[in-house]
Each structure stands twice: as structure tokens, then as C-alpha cells.
Design a protein around this motif. Structure first.
Motif, PDB file in Angstrom:
ATOM      1  N   GLN A   1       5.562   5.534   1.668  1.00 28.08           N
ATOM      2  CA  GLN A   1       5.652   6.693   0.796  1.00 28.08           C
ATOM      3  C   GLN A   1       6.093   6.252  -0.602  1.00 28.08           C
ATOM      4  O   GLN A   1       6.816   5.260  -0.762  1.00 28.08           O
ATOM      5  CB  GLN A   1       6.638   7.717   1.358  1.00 28.08           C
ATOM      6  N   PRO A   2       5.698   6.995  -1.636  1.00 25.25           N
ATOM      7  CA  PRO A   2       6.054   6.591  -3.006  1.00 25.25           C
ATOM      8  C   PRO A   2       7.553   6.565  -3.267  1.00 25.25           C
ATOM      9  O   PRO A   2       8.008   5.847  -4.161  1.00 25.25           O
ATOM     10  CB  PRO A   2       5.341   7.626  -3.879  1.00 25.25           C
TER      11      PRO A   2
ATOM     12  N   ALA B   1       0.852  -1.187   0.000  1.00 20.54           N
ATOM     13  CA  ALA B   1       0.000   0.000   0.000  1.00 20.54           C
ATOM     14  C   ALA B   1       0.891   1.241   0.000  1.00 20.54           C
ATOM     15  O   ALA B   1       1.815   1.341   0.805  1.00 20.54           O
ATOM     16  CB  ALA B   1      -0.898   0.001   1.230  1.00 20.54           C
ATOM     17  N   VAL B   2       0.619   2.164  -0.919  1.00 22.65           N
ATOM     18  CA  VAL B   2       1.466   3.347  -1.089  1.00 22.65           C
ATOM     19  C   VAL B   2       0.607   4.605  -1.000  1.00 22.65           C
ATOM     20  O   VAL B   2      -0.523   4.644  -1.506  1.00 22.65           O
ATOM     21  CB  VAL B   2       2.217   3.306  -2.437  1.00 22.65           C
ATOM     22  N   ASN B   3       1.147   5.622  -0.368  1.00 19.40           N
ATOM     23  CA  ASN B   3       0.454   6.900  -0.189  1.00 19.40           C
ATOM     24  C   ASN B   3       0.525   7.722  -1.471  1.00 19.40           C
ATOM     25  O   ASN B   3       1.404   8.560  -1.651  1.00 19.40           O
ATOM     26  CB  ASN B   3       1.093   7.669   0.969  1.00 19.40           C
ATOM     27  N   THR B   4      -0.389   7.465  -2.384  1.00 19.46           N
ATOM     28  CA  THR B   4      -0.440   8.192  -3.657  1.00 19.46           C
ATOM     29  C   THR B   4      -1.814   8.843  -3.825  1.00 19.46           C
ATOM     30  O   THR B   4      -2.760   8.513  -3.105  1.00 19.46           O
ATOM     31  CB  THR B   4      -0.186   7.245  -4.846  1.00 19.46           C
TER      32      THR B   4
ATOM     33  N   ASP C   1       0.194  11.252   4.559  1.00 21.26           N
ATOM     34  CA  ASP C   1       1.589  11.457   4.951  1.00 21.26           C
ATOM     35  C   ASP C   1       1.834  11.131   6.421  1.00 21.26           C
ATOM     36  O   ASP C   1       2.868  10.557   6.781  1.00 21.26           O
ATOM     37  CB  ASP C   1       2.018  12.907   4.684  1.00 21.26           C
ATOM     38  N   GLN C   2       0.892  11.494   7.282  1.00 22.18           N
ATOM     39  CA  GLN C   2       1.091  11.303   8.716  1.00 22.18           C
ATOM     40  C   GLN C   2       1.071   9.828   9.117  1.00 22.18           C
ATOM     41  O   GLN C   2       1.535   9.463  10.204  1.00 22.18           O
ATOM     42  CB  GLN C   2      -0.002  12.054   9.502  1.00 22.18           C
ATOM     43  N   ARG C   3       0.571   8.983   8.256  1.00 22.03           N
ATOM     44  CA  ARG C   3       0.459   7.558   8.573  1.00 22.03           C
ATOM     45  C   ARG C   3       1.400   6.704   7.727  1.00 22.03           C
ATOM     46  O   ARG C   3       1.312   5.473   7.758  1.00 22.03           O
ATOM     47  CB  ARG C   3      -0.985   7.095   8.350  1.00 22.03           C
ATOM     48  N   SER C   4       2.298   7.335   6.974  1.00 27.05           N
ATOM     49  CA  SER C   4       3.141   6.614   6.022  1.00 27.05           C
ATOM     50  C   SER C   4       4.596   6.613   6.456  1.00 27.05           C
ATOM     51  O   SER C   4       5.062   7.556   7.103  1.00 27.05           O
ATOM     52  CB  SER C   4       3.019   7.243   4.630  1.00 27.05           C
ATOM     53  N   THR C   5       5.304   5.562   6.069  1.00 33.65           N
ATOM     54  CA  THR C   5       6.717   5.453   6.390  1.00 33.65           C
ATOM     55  C   THR C   5       7.558   5.629   5.133  1.00 33.65           C
ATOM     56  O   THR C   5       7.139   5.244   4.033  1.00 33.65           O
ATOM     57  CB  THR C   5       7.040   4.086   7.032  1.00 33.65           C
ATOM     58  N   GLY C   6       8.741   6.193   5.302  1.00 35.44           N
ATOM     59  CA  GLY C   6       9.623   6.461   4.166  1.00 35.44           C
ATOM     60  C   GLY C   6      10.738   5.461   4.012  1.00 35.44           C
ATOM     61  O   GLY C   6      11.693   5.717   3.271  1.00 35.44           O
TER      62      GLY C   6
END
Length: 343
Positions: free
Chosen positions: A222-223, A197-200, A305-310
Motif C-alpha cells: 500500500q502507498p 510494487a505499490v498499489n497506486t 487493495d485486496q492483494r496489497s499489504t500495509g
């Protein structure tokens, strides 16, 4: 700590890369990643505003952009786009198939023409892009094609039957093509990158008949995590595929050993986990027939963004062979399965 891709091999000479679906999301982040390595990047998508902004990103990162407005479902238009790229930027070394569209809805609520359109863009768009790339690469006996896949190429989930079906089809198509290239002793390489799952922006612009806003199933990445893996795959195409994220490893492994149990788990949790508490108008058209970013740029990131990891430890493991990679993948998959079981 995630190891930099730069540590694995010297930076390549400037290359010409084509990315479909380059105006937003993973395609947009991948364009920036290649540009940072000095590449000339052919940016292919339907949305003019998104493409213009992507071109600005490529220039800022140190690359040379060329925007082509094209629908990947149209094979003739895609061939003309490739000709345009090669005329302006030179022979295509890497082709990344990332474009897709879909519908969030139970299967029985998706119209036949919507299903056909989602399949034409996502699956046949990949087939069309691969054909166009191969026509040029086989003549030169070199080049790399990267298929952007998903954990859902192995495991279907509710509310995404059109997308899951297309990603399964891409996997099967790619396996067949790989065998044919090996038979021909071709030096053209094809590899696949299976994403989590990706934050797009897709969760904002895809057609959805859900009563609440669609969301990626956590954990969310994150993408840029996906982009780094795609660049690595292009540089190291000898691997059949790369898994990105512990959740991808967990999904694939769990489906191999307990598919029936996973059916029941997803039947219980799959609807809720793919929707936020925010209401959504099921009548909104989405981007199935027309691009959402024709007049407005959405960028690479979505609303999570607040729930995504890089970063992803599992990507690091997937890029390495041997006992370390195996142990890391099993540990990552086992940990994710254990978290699922506790829900």
C-alpha cells in the motif's frame, strides 16, 4: 511487528515540505503522512481535482496545504511554484521528488516523442525539482531532498523501459550530486527511497499499449508503507538510501549476484506478471500528455487493495544499522528469491 517511526526520535517542529506528484498515489499518501506531523505541505502536480482532494486530506490530517498546478518537466514553472510555496508557507525544509509518467509497452512500440516525454517528466522532472530546491537550501546551508526511486533503479524489467531508464538515471544523478555536496561540506542532505510494487492509480492512468490491464508485480504494498519510509528518510537523511519491501531487497541482491539468470527469469515471466486477465484498450491515451485527475480524483490507492499489504518488515530493518539490519535484509531478500525460484 513494524516499529512506529515516532519511536526513533522526537517529532520535529512544523516544517515546510514540497511534494511533486502529490495529487495521487505515493505522493498523496506522503502528503498525509507529513501533515499528520504538523507540516505545511506544498502540493505540486498537474491534476486540479486530485490536488484539491489532496489539500482536503492535508487539512484533515492537521497540516497546512498549498496547491500549485505545475508540470515538473518545465523548470521555469517549477521555480515559480517554489517561490509561491515559500511566500505562502515559509522556507522549504524538505523537497520530495515523486512525480513521474511512463508508457507500458515493449520498447519498439513506444514512439520517440512518448519516450522523450516520459523521460522529461520522470528523470528531468526530478533534476528540475532538485535544482529548484538546492537554489534555496544552499543559500540557507540546510534542508533535505528525498528522491523517490524504485527497485527498478537497479534492475530493468520488460514493458517498462522508459520508467526503468529514468529511475536508473535518477540514481546516477543523485550519487553524483551527493559527492558534490560532500565536497562542498554542505549541510544540504540528499537521500533516495527505493520502492517495491505499490498499489497506486498509475496502473489505471498510465499510457499502455498492452492488450490486458497493467498491474504491479506481486508482492504489492500500500502507498502508506512507502509514505512512512519517505517521512523517515526526510527525518534521517544521513543514510544514502532506504529499501522498502522484501521484494526490493531481493531484486537488488539478485541482480548483483545473478543478473543473467534474472534476465532469463524476467523474459519468461515479466510479460504475464504485469498484466491481469482483464482486457485493455491499447488506444487509450493515458496521462502522458494530460493529467488523468484534472476533473476526477483517483486518491492514493489503486485497484489492488485486496492483494496489497500495509506493512513491511524490511522497512524496519532498512531503518536500522548494524548486524540486525544486515541479517534482516539478507533473510528478507533470500526468502523472496526462494519464492521467485519456486514459480
Amino acid at each position: 511487528m513494524t516499529t512506529s517511526l515516532r519511536a526513533h526520535r522526537p517529532e520535529p517542529a512544523v516544517r515546510t515540505v514540497v511534494i511533486t506528484g502529490a495529487s495521487g498515489g505515493v505522493g498523496r499518501a506522503t502528503a498525509r503522512a507529513f501533515a499528520a506531523r504538523g507540516a505545511a505541505v506544498g502540493l505540486l502536480a498537474r491534476g486540479e481535482a486530485g490536488l484539491r482532494a489532496a489539500a482536503d486530506d492535508v487539512r484533515a490530517a492537521g497540516g497546512t496545504p498549498l496547491c500549485v498546478v505545475v508540470d515538473t518537466a518545465d523548470p521555469d514553472a517549477l521555480a515559480r511554484a517554489a517561490e509561491q510555496v515559500e511566500a505562502a508557507l515559509g522556507p522549504i525544509d524538505v523537497w520530495v521528488n515523486d512525480a513521474f509518467s511512463s508508457v507500458f509497452a515493449p520498447f519498439t512500440e513506444i514512439e520517440p516523442e512518448e519516450y522523450r516525454r516520459a523521460t522529461e517528466v520522470t528523470y528531468l522532472g526530478c533534476v528540475n525539482g532538485t535544482r529548484v530546491a538546492l537554489e534555496r537550501m544552499r543559500a540557507r546551508n540546510g534542508g533535505t531532498i528525498v528522491q523517490v526511486g524504485s527497485a527498478l533503479a537497479y534492475r530493468g524489467i520488460p514493458l517498462q523501459s522508459a520508467y526503468c531508464g529514468a529511475k536508473h538515471a535518477i540514481k546516477g544523478f543523485t550519487e553524483s550530486l551527493r559527492c558534490e555536496l560532500l565536497h562542498d561540506r554542505s549541510r544540504v542532505a540528499v537521500t533516495m527511497v527505493q520502492l517495491p510494487a505499490v498499489n497506486t492509480p498509475q496502473f489505471s492512468w498510465l499510457r499502455s499499449r498492452l492488450s490486458h490491464q497493467a498491474q504491479p508485480v506481486p508482492p504489492i504494498y500500500q502507498p502508506e508503507v512507502a509514505a512512512r519510509a519517505i517521512v523517515h528518510a526526510a527525518q534521517h537523511p544521513g543514510r544514502r538510501e532506504y529499501w522498502v519491501g522484501a521484494s526490493t531487497a531481493a531484486t537488488i541482491v539478485a541482480n548483483r549476484i545473478a543478473a543473467g539468470l534474472l534476465d532469463r527469469y524476467l523474459a519468461r515471466t515479466g510479460y504475464r506478471s504485469q498484466q491481469t486477465s482483464e482486457s485493455h484498450d491499447p488506444g487509450r491515451p493515458g496521462n502522458l500528455w494530460a493529467p488523468a485527475d484534472r476533473h476526477h480524483d483517483f486518491g492514493a490507492h489503486g485497484e489492488f487493495d485486496q492483494r496489497s499489504t500495509g506493512h513491511s518488515y524490511q522497512v524496519w530493518a532498512s531503518q536500522r544499522r548494524g548486524p540486525l539490519a544486515t541479517a534482516a535484509c539478507l533473510a528478507a531478500g533470500g526468502a523472496a528469491i526462494w519464492r521467485w525460484a519456486r514459480r
